[in-house]
Each structure stands twice: as structure tokens, then as C-alpha cells.
Design an enzyme around this catalytic site. Structure first.
Site, PDB file in Angstrom:
ATOM      1  N   ASP A  74       0.848  -1.225   0.011  1.00  0.00           N
ATOM      2  CA  ASP A  74       0.129   0.069  -0.199  1.00  0.00           C
ATOM      3  C   ASP A  74       0.771   1.264   0.107  1.00  0.00           C
ATOM      4  O   ASP A  74       2.009   1.220   0.447  1.00  0.00           O
ATOM      5  CB  ASP A  74      -0.872  -0.055   1.055  1.00  0.00           C
ATOM      6  CG  ASP A  74      -2.045  -1.076   1.055  1.00  0.00           C
ATOM      7  OD1 ASP A  74      -2.242  -1.286  -0.081  1.00  0.00           O
ATOM      8  OD2 ASP A  74      -2.797  -1.257   2.050  1.00  0.00           O
ATOM      9  N   ASP A  75       0.453   2.247  -0.556  1.00  0.00           N
ATOM     10  CA  ASP A  75       1.096   3.434  -0.514  1.00  0.00           C
ATOM     11  C   ASP A  75       1.336   4.151   0.668  1.00  0.00           C
ATOM     12  O   ASP A  75       2.234   5.154   0.937  1.00  0.00           O
ATOM     13  CB  ASP A  75       0.229   4.651  -1.358  1.00  0.00           C
ATOM     14  CG  ASP A  75      -0.946   4.948  -0.854  1.00  0.00           C
ATOM     15  OD1 ASP A  75      -1.646   4.515   0.146  1.00  0.00           O
ATOM     16  OD2 ASP A  75      -1.630   5.908  -1.479  1.00  0.00           O
ATOM     17  N   GLU A  90     -10.229  -7.351  -1.675  1.00  0.00           N
ATOM     18  CA  GLU A  90      -9.387  -7.816  -2.767  1.00  0.00           C
ATOM     19  C   GLU A  90      -8.262  -8.593  -2.268  1.00  0.00           C
ATOM     20  O   GLU A  90      -7.892  -9.766  -3.069  1.00  0.00           O
ATOM     21  CB  GLU A  90      -8.846  -6.694  -3.723  1.00  0.00           C
ATOM     22  CG  GLU A  90      -7.478  -5.954  -3.267  1.00  0.00           C
ATOM     23  CD  GLU A  90      -7.896  -4.984  -2.082  1.00  0.00           C
ATOM     24  OE1 GLU A  90      -6.737  -4.476  -1.593  1.00  0.00           O
ATOM     25  OE2 GLU A  90      -9.036  -4.907  -1.783  1.00  0.00           O
ATOM     26  N   ASP A  91      -7.915  -8.341  -0.921  1.00  0.00           N
ATOM     27  CA  ASP A  91      -6.842  -9.006  -0.306  1.00  0.00           C
ATOM     28  C   ASP A  91      -7.205 -10.440   0.113  1.00  0.00           C
ATOM     29  O   ASP A  91      -6.680 -11.503  -0.052  1.00  0.00           O
ATOM     30  CB  ASP A  91      -6.215  -8.513   0.718  1.00  0.00           C
ATOM     31  CG  ASP A  91      -7.451  -7.598   1.548  1.00  0.00           C
ATOM     32  OD1 ASP A  91      -8.450  -7.898   1.351  1.00  0.00           O
ATOM     33  OD2 ASP A  91      -6.868  -7.038   2.666  1.00  0.00           O
TER      34      ASP A  91
END
EC number: 2.4.1.223
Length: 921
Positions: free
Chosen positions: A746-747, A834-835
């Protein structure tokens, strides 16, 4: 009187007469004398004083000095003069010290200049040595290439062979029944590098096309349009395909008419070699009208075969096409658990001996009396199954008479009872589904048996086929004994004991394998057609076409801002994490296979059918057996564990380890309009070893700011533009990802370099697993009878979030192209999960849990803006996702584990002669 006196003075007189001129003269004299005196005093007196001051001090006698300088004691008698004197003395001392320092610094500068000159000479010498080493390396590489060229033959692609259109020189076999690939297939039309082009005839161009079932024809045409192997150039085609069924009864052409139409095909070439005739059945009563037609050397794919018609290794038994124009609804498919259902087994059917088909009428007397027909065991089967039902030992349901009119069937075949929905409801309550093969042993497979098999696999009833002579669909490439029980009819008395002896784990494994076979090879028209092509392509040993990759549309951006170094990221002490690559990024070798291994891999795996997506048939994660060395996905030969030389602490710390000596990974970072957070995260990657590149998935329709300056971290940063805002974009197989290892991050993830490197090392030892940092687990909610998502701290986990995890690029293809679309749709609907979907997919394929590394439970950076995961609805959505995914898969694929990998000795400084290794706890 006063005025009179004043007038007299003014006139210069005194008294009455006076003498005015005397007064005027005396006044002038006095004024002149006064002026002269003042001039003498002001001019000559200073000159005289100056003269005396400059001459008197020249006297030898110091005691006669009048204006000379006096001694210090005399001048410092006044207090303020004494203070000034002390200040003067202090300043004088400081000036002397500064002067001494200045001289010392000048000396040091001179020495440093000498050292600089010496360093410059050393640099020049080093450059010369480096140039010499480069020349030596270049010469060595050139010599190596020459040596390899001498010892290896030069290989090039073979010349494409294109036979003439009217080629008639192909040798004829003694009988069409003896057709096999070696004597009825023209390999010259299918070079290894041809790509397996397939030409499909348009059925509407021929009279029999009007007799085809509209649904089957429409589904077939839709599938052909999207298939990667289909070509419009018939001159280069390897295989020619014509659809001839299922035909509608009222308008079905005569066998002689259909035979003439087939022989008149423009590329039939007198005998139909390299042709495939497909006869798909949507109903159980589909007739085998091709039996009475001379098909020459053409291959046949259908659901009904007699032994005199079926040519093993040449013809193909296909599954019925039930869902012609509709996708199966996963929500209507029953779950795979509980393992045992209401009925142990069930069977419904009726055997109609009086029904005679056109096929039975035309069979010759010689064919009827060829060999002695075995005894008909159907009476014994009926008696035994009724006895089991009457014993009440288990709940079973067997019916040998249909309540309504049975479906039409072939002679000696058990006809289906009722409508499809009624049969499915019964199978949903059955652990096993009995399939009794026809009494005529010459009938190796029928559309009715194939329909029973299809329905059983669809709802999770394990098929029990009575009759070992049966040829199940795709039987030459699928190991049916892992999804069904095939039992000889003479063992009917032992069937009950056999079914009762199977454990729950084996039942679940068979049901799961049957579900996989149904989804991959039976469920849709696209799957059926792709499977047929894959079988032919595998038989003639042509590699599959590469799966497509997502083309990355790069967003132009400016870079050049020097990336800073976060002390929290780079503070590794004297730990050598590995080399920061100064050479161009190194991509993983492309996944290439030796052409001769294509057929060998068919039987290597436990579910080995070369299906349309190659989901299971061959993966880069096959276990390495101790007795074999195997070439896997990376193109590097794996060697058995053990026998290595080991490594000292220094060498282990500096080396990457593992079986692939040189490997890098790609960071895939999903972001959405958080430029400051993104820039900080990118800067933290500066100096990270083994980093190939960074792919930033820009998930926002709004482009980044034009004046945004991206950091220079030493590796390429690819900013990819997406078509829509979707979390599924995180797992797209972008063509810019050139490594097998992907670090999804993640960002706002905050990981140290040593943590990332440790995770990479662990992933290299378990390439088929998700290896990451934040662990989560699922739990069963007893009051609500549903699954829950839990993020509390625990010693047990079943998921590793992909916000900071390594996984193989292979899973990106499966997630984007193979995983059911319903799962991706739900991810888009909730913008979440989604994970979880990726963890479900990997656990479903490998039947292994993920691996958590380090003891960290969170990975968010401090001070970053709140993410979506902090919303209260986030967890409610994840609860719904887990339960929906379970419905799609039919069971809970996630597995619990208490296994965690910690870097206990990874940072321990040991002597170079001591072994240094991981410790797994």
C-alpha cells in the site's frame, strides 16, 4: 540735553569745539594693532611650539625630555587608562594565538593537498585497473561465446511446411477404424512454432447448418470469435473444425446427404485428414447419427461412441453442453460441506429394452455376433441396491421406474427420469450418485451417462460409475479416479461397504476435485471448445499460446528529485542486506518449456487435464522430488535439498541464497490521489536491494499534478494509468512486471528495508505461498451461523493482507482471468476485500496457509491520512465478502496456521567461520 550730547559725539567733537580727527585716528591705530597681535599669536606661536616639540626630544639625555613619551607606570595611573591597557594586552595575546593557529592550519592544508594529489593518482590507477578488468571480462565473454558456439549446434526455427491444397500423397491406413495420429494426421501442417492455427467452417454455408440446434450453434459461434487459436486463413491452418450437431429431429438430414456435404468441404482433401467433426449434445437423447457416416481420417468429438467407432487417442469424448448460452450461477450451487448428506447414494432411471434407434437397426449381423457379449449384470444390480435400501443401514434412494415418462435413450441404457431441476434437487441431498453404464458393452459412452456425470459434478455428488469399460469425457487426459469411483459391475455387492469406508477427508477432496473439473472443462461452451482444442494441441505436442498480459499505459511524470534516506528505513547497523544493483534491472527469465516436455507434463500432476486456462495442469510450484532435478517456472533447474557446501556468516549475510542465484522483485503500489503519502513511500524504497522496478498503479481518473517531482530511487518508477477505479487493478498482470516475485504494498505501508529483505528471502523458499507481514484470520459465528473476519491479535492466522506481501506473478494471471468473475464484481461493488479474494484463491489452489514473517501486526505509517480500513463499515463488508466467497467456492478454502517466521539469527553478528541461518518458529 541728552540729544545735544549725543549729537556732539556723533560729530566727533568734545565739548563745544573738540578735535574729531584725533579720535578717529586713535581708534584706527588701536584696531590695527589688535589685529596684528592676534595674527602673531595664532600663526607664529604654533610654529614655534612645533619646532620645540620636534627638536627638544632629540636630546640624548632622557631626563631633559619635556614632551617625549613617558613610562607605562606614569601613563596608567588613571583607572580607565589601566583598563585600556589590560584590553590591549589581552588582544595582543589573542592575536598571537590566532597567528599560531593560522600557521598550523596552513601546515595541515599543505599536507591535505599532498594527500589529495596522492588520491588522484590512486583513482587514475584504479581507473586503469578497472579498464583492464573490463577488457579481461569482455575477452572472457567473447571466448566463452566462441567456446559455446563450437560445442553447441546453431539452432534456428524450422522452415514452415505448407502442403498443397490438393495433396493426395498421404498414405492410407488399412481401415478408418485403425486411424491414429501417426497414420491419419498430417503433422506437416502443424509445425512446433506454428502457434496451432485452427480454421472453423461456417455451418450456415452448408445445407446441414439449418438443422443445427440454434442455441448450440449460437454458443459455438460466440466461442469461436473469442478463441486465440482460430484463424481466418485456411491455407495455414493446422486443424479444420466443422460443427454438425446437435441436430433437430424433424429436419435432420439423411446420413448419405450429410456424408456428401462433409466430403464436399473445400479443405477436406479426399479423406478429411486434420479435420475435427464436433457433435455437441444438449440433451440426453442425442442420437449417434455419425456412426452411419464415413468420416475418413477426420477426428470425431461427441458424447456417444460405440467401441467399433471410437478410436482411442484420436477421437475425443466430450461433455454435454448444458449451459449453452448462460453462465452457471455459483450461488445456486450447493456448498461442498457438510461432507455427508441425507442420502448415502441415490439413483433414478428406467431401462427400456424395446426402444430401438436408427443406429441399432443398421448394425450388421457380423457386428452383433462379434465376440460373446458378457452377462447382463443389471438384474443383480437392481436386486443388490434394493436390498441395501430395505436394510435401513443407511438412507439411500434407488428408483428403477420413472414416475413420469422417461427420456428417450439408446437400447440397454438407463433413461433419465423427470426434469433436470428435479434431478438436481435429489443430487443435492446425495453424497454419491450412481451411474449405471449401458448393458451393451459395445456402447463405451452415451449422452445419457455423460449427462448424469455432468449433473453429479455440478452439485457436488461424487459419481460412482458401475462399469469399468466406460470412456468418460476427456478420459485420456483427466485422472477420473480422483473425482469419481469407477467400479466393475461384478463388484456391486461390495459397493455399499466401499462407500462407507471412504473417510471424510477423502470425500471432500474428491468433491473439490469434481467441482474443479466441472468448472474448468464442463460448465460453459467456451470451456468445452477450449478443452477440445487443448487436447488436440497437447497430443501433437504444440506449446500453448502465452496468456495475455495487461498493457501498461504509462503516465508521463518528471523525476530527478534526489530521494532522501529515512533513518528508520536504512538503519541496519553493519548488516549487509545485499547489493544495491548498479547494473540495469534484471528480469526473471521468461517461462519457457522444452517442446518435448509438453506430453510428459500431462500425467505429472494430480489433476492434469490440459484445460483452457491451465489452472492446475502445470504450475511453477510442483514439488521437487529428491531423485529428480526439475526445470520450473523461472527457467532455473532446482536441485534437491542437501549436499550443499553451506555458508559462513559473512557469505550468508551478503548472498541472497536459495536455488535461483540471481533474482529481483517488483514493487506494485496502488494509490489514489495521495501524492504526499505516495512520494514519502517511494522515497523509503531508495537503496532497497534486489529491487527491479516500482509499478505505481494510479487508480484515480484524475492525473497526478504536472508540477509533481517524483523521487529518483535508483530504479525505474512506472506510473500506470487504469481504465477505472478498482481494487482489482492491484493484481493485474502488467507487462511491465518482469519478475516472478511481486511485492504488493500500500502507499501508506511503513516497512524497513531489513524486513522487506527478510520477507523476500522467505518467499524464495516458499514460492507458492503468500508471504507477508499483517496477519488476519476467519472465525465461525455460532449464533448467526456465518463466517466473520477478525483482525485481533492472535497466535493463529489464516490470511496475510496483500497490503504488504510477496506473491508469485502466476497468481496475478489466475486472479484476473481464471477466478470467477463474481468475486471480482463484489470487490468492485464494495471497493474492498481484494486481499481476502487473493488469499482464498491461493489457499484453494495450494491447500496451504500463507506465511507470516516478523511479529508485526500493523504496517501503517505514523501520521498518514486515515485509510478506508478505519471506517466502521469496512469490517461489515469484509464479513459479507468472506461468506460470499465461500458460496462461490463451495467451501471454506482458508486454512489456519500458527507458523510464523522470525529473523532470530538474521541480524546476529557471528564470526565469519560460524554458520549463520534463519530460524523458523
Amino acid at each position: 540735553e541728552l540729544m545735544t550730547g549725543y549729537t556732539m559725539l556723533r560729530n566727533g567733537g568734545v565739548g563745544n569745539g573738540g578735535q574729531p580727527w584725533m579720535l578717529r585716528w586713535s581708534s584706527r591705530i588701536r584696531l590695527t594693532w589688535l589685529s596684528f597681535t592676534l595674527f602673531i599669536i595664532l600663526v607664529f606661536f604654533p610654529l614655534i611650539a612645533h619646532y620645540y616639540l620636534t627638536t627638544i626630544d632629540d636630546a640624548d639625555d632622557a631626563g631633559k625630555r619635556i614632551f617625549g613619551p613617558r613610562t607605562g607606570n606614569e601613563l596608567c595611573e588613571v583607572k580607565h587608562v589601566q583598563d585600556l591597557c589590560r584590553i590591549r594586552e589581552s588582544v595582543s595575546e589573542e592575536l598571537l594565538q590566532l597567528e599560531a593557529k593560522r600557521q598550523e592550519l596552513n601546515s595541515e592544508i599543505a599536507k591535505l593537498n599532498l594527500k589529495i594529489e596522492a588520491c588522484k593518482k590512486s583513482i587514475e590507477n584504479a581507473k586503469q585497473d578497472l579498464l583492464q578488468l573490463k577488457n579481461v571480462i569482455s575477452q572472457t565473454e567473447h571466448s566463452y561465446k566462441e567456446l559455446m558456439a563450437q560445442n553447441q549446434p546453431k539452432l534456428s526455427l524450422p522452415i514452415r511446411l505448407l502442403p498443397d491444397k490438393d495433396d493426395v500423397t498421404f498414405p492410407l491406413p488399412k481401415s478408418n477404424r485403425n486411424c491414429r495420429l501417426h497414420n491419419c494426421f498430417d503433422y506437416s501442417r502443424c509445425p512446433l512454432t506454428s502457434g496451432f492455427p485452427v480454421y472453423v467452417y461456417n455451418s450456415d454455408d452448408y445445407p446441414f447448418g439449418s438443422s443445427l440446434d440454434p442455441l448450440i450453434k449460437q454458443a459455438f459461434e460466440a466461442t469461436v470469435r473469442t478463441n486465440v487459436y482460430v484463424t481466418e486463413n485456411a491455407n495455414i491452418a493446422c486443424v479444420y473444425i466443422i460443427l454438425v450437431g446437435e441436430m433437430q429431429e424433424p429436419v435432420m438430414p439423411k446420413p448419405t446427404e450429410l456424408e456428401q456435404q462433409l466430403h464436399s468441404l473445400p479443405y477436406w482433401r479426399t479423406d478429411g485428414h486434420n479435420h475435427l467433426i464436433i457433435n455437441l449434445s444438449r440433451k440426453s437423447e442425442t442420437q449417434n447419427f455419425i456412426y452411419n457416416i464415413s468420416t475418413g481420417r477426420a477426428m470425431i468429438a461427441q458424447s456417444t461412441f460405440y467401441d467399433v467407432q471410437y478410436r482411442p487417442g484420436f477421437d475425443i469424448v466430450v461433455s454435454p453442453l448444458v449451459h449453452a448460452m448462460s453462465e452457471p450461477n455459483f450461488l445456486e450451487i450447493p456448498p461442498q460441506v457438510p461432507v455427508k448428506r441425507k442420502y448415502l447414494f441415490s439413483f433414478q432411471g428406467e431401462k427400456i429394452e424395446s426402444l430401438r434407434s436408427s443406429l441399432q437397426e443398421v448394425r450388421s449381423f457380423e457386428e452383433e455376433i462379434e465376440g460373446n457379449a458378457p452377462a447382463d449384470y443389471d438384474d443383480r444390480i437392481i436386486t443388490t441396491l434394493k436390498a441395501v435400501q430395505d436394510s435401513k443401514l443407511d438412507f439411500v434412494l434407488v428408483e428403477f421406474t420413472c414416475k413420469n415418462q422417461p427420456k428417450a435413450s439408446l437400447p440397454t441404457e438407463w433413461a433419465l427420469c423427470g426434469e433436470r431441476d428435479d434431478r438436481l434437487e435429489l443430487l443435492k441431498l446425495s453424497t454419491f450418485a450412481l451411474i449405471i453404464t449401458p448393458g451393451d458393452t459395445h456402447l463405451v459412452i452415451s449422452a445419457g451417462c455423460a449427462m448424469r456425470l455432468f449433473e453429479a459434478l455440478e452439485v457436488g455428488a461424487i459419481p460412482v460409475v458401475l462399469g469399468e469399460q466406460v470412456q468418460l469425457p476427456y478420459n485420456d487426459v483427466i485422472r477420473w479416479n480422483e473425482a469419481a469411483l469407477i467400479i466393475p459391475k461384478p463388484r456391486i455387492t461390495e459397493v455399499h461397504f466401499l462407500l462407507r469406508s471412504i473417510s471424510d477427508n477423502d470425500l471432500l477432496a474428491m468433491r473439490r476435485q469434481g467441482r474443479f473439473l466441472w468448472e474448468t472443462y464442463f460448465s460453459t461452451s467456451d470451456n468445452v471448445f477450449s478443452t477440445v482444442l487443448a487436447i488436440i494441441r497437447t497430443r501433437i505436442q504444440i506449446p500453448a499460446a502465452p496468456i495475455r498480459e495487461e498493457t501498461a499505459v504509462e503516465i508521463p511524470h518528471r523525476s530527478g528529485k534526489a530521494a532522501g534516506t529515512d533513518p528508520n528505513m536504512a538503519d541496519n547497523g553493519d548488516l549487509d542486506l545485499g547489493p544495491v544493483e548498479t547494473e540495469p534491472p534484471y528480469a526473471s527469465p521468461k517461462y519457457l518449456r522444452n517442446f518435448t516436455l509438453t506430453a510428459m507434463d500431462i500425467y505429472r500432476n494430480w489433476n492434469s487435464a490440459p484445460g483452457p486456462f491451465h489452472l492446475f495442469p502445470y504450475t511453477p510450484f510442483d514439488p521437487v522430488l529428491p531423485s529428480e532435478a526439475k526445470f520450473l517456472g523461472s527457467g532455473t533447474g532446482f536441485r534437491p535439498i542437501g549436499g550443499g557446501a553451506g555458508g559462513s556468516g559473512k557469505e550468508f549475510q551478503a548472498a541472497l541464497g536459495g536455488n535461483v542465484p540471481r533474482e529481483q522483485f517488483t514493487v506494485v503500489m496502488l494509490t489514489y490521489e495521495r501524492e504526499e503519502v505516495l512520494m514519502n513511500s517511494l522515497e523509503r524504497l531508495n537503496g532497497l536491494p534486489y529491487l527491479n522496478k516500482v509499478v505505481v498503479v494510479w487508480n484515480s481518473p484524475k492525473l497526478p499534478s504536472e508540477d509533481l517531482l517524483w523521487p529518483d530511487i535508483g530504479v525505474p518508477i512506472m506510473v500506470v494509468r487504469t481504465e477505472k477505479n478498482s481494487l482489482n487493478n492491484r493484481f493485474l498482470p502488467w507487462d511491465e512486471i518482469e519478475t516472478e516475485a511481486i511485492l504488493s504494498i500500500d502507499d501508506d505501508a511503513h516497512l524497513r528495508h531489513d524486513e522487506i529483505m527478510f520477507g523476500f528471502r522467505v518467499w524464495r523458499e516458499a514460492r507458492d505461498r503468500i508471504v507477508g507481514f499483517p496477519g488476519r484470520y476467519h472465525a465461525w459465528d455460532i449464533p448467526h451461523q456465518s463466517w466473520l473476519y477478525n483482525s485481533n491479535y492472535s497466535c493463529e492466522l489464516s490470511m496475510v493482507l496483500t497490503g504488504a506481501a510477496f506473491f508469485h506473478k502466476y497468481y496475478a494471471y489466475l486472479y484476473s482471468y481464471v477466478m470467477p468473475q463474481a468475486i471480482r464484481d463484489m470487490v468492485d461493488e464494495y471497493i474492498n476485500c481484494e486481499d481476502i479474494a487473493m488469499n482464498f484463491l491461493v489457499s484453494h489452489l495450494t491447500r496451504k496457509p500463507p506465511i507470516k514473517v516478523t511479529s508485526r501486526w500493523t504496517f501503517r505509517c505514523p501520521g498518514c491520512p486515515q485509510a478506508l480500513s478505519h471506517d466502521d463499515s469496512h469490517f461489515h463488508e469484509r464479513h459479507k465478502c468472506i461468506n460470499f466467497f465461500v458460496k462461490v467456492y463451495g467451501y471454506m478454502p482458508l486454512l489456519y496456521t500458527q507458523f510464523r517466521v522470525d529473523s532470530v539469527l538474521f541480524k546476529t553478528r557471528l564470526p565469519h567461520d560460524k554458520t549463520k541461518c534463519f530460524k523458523f518458529i
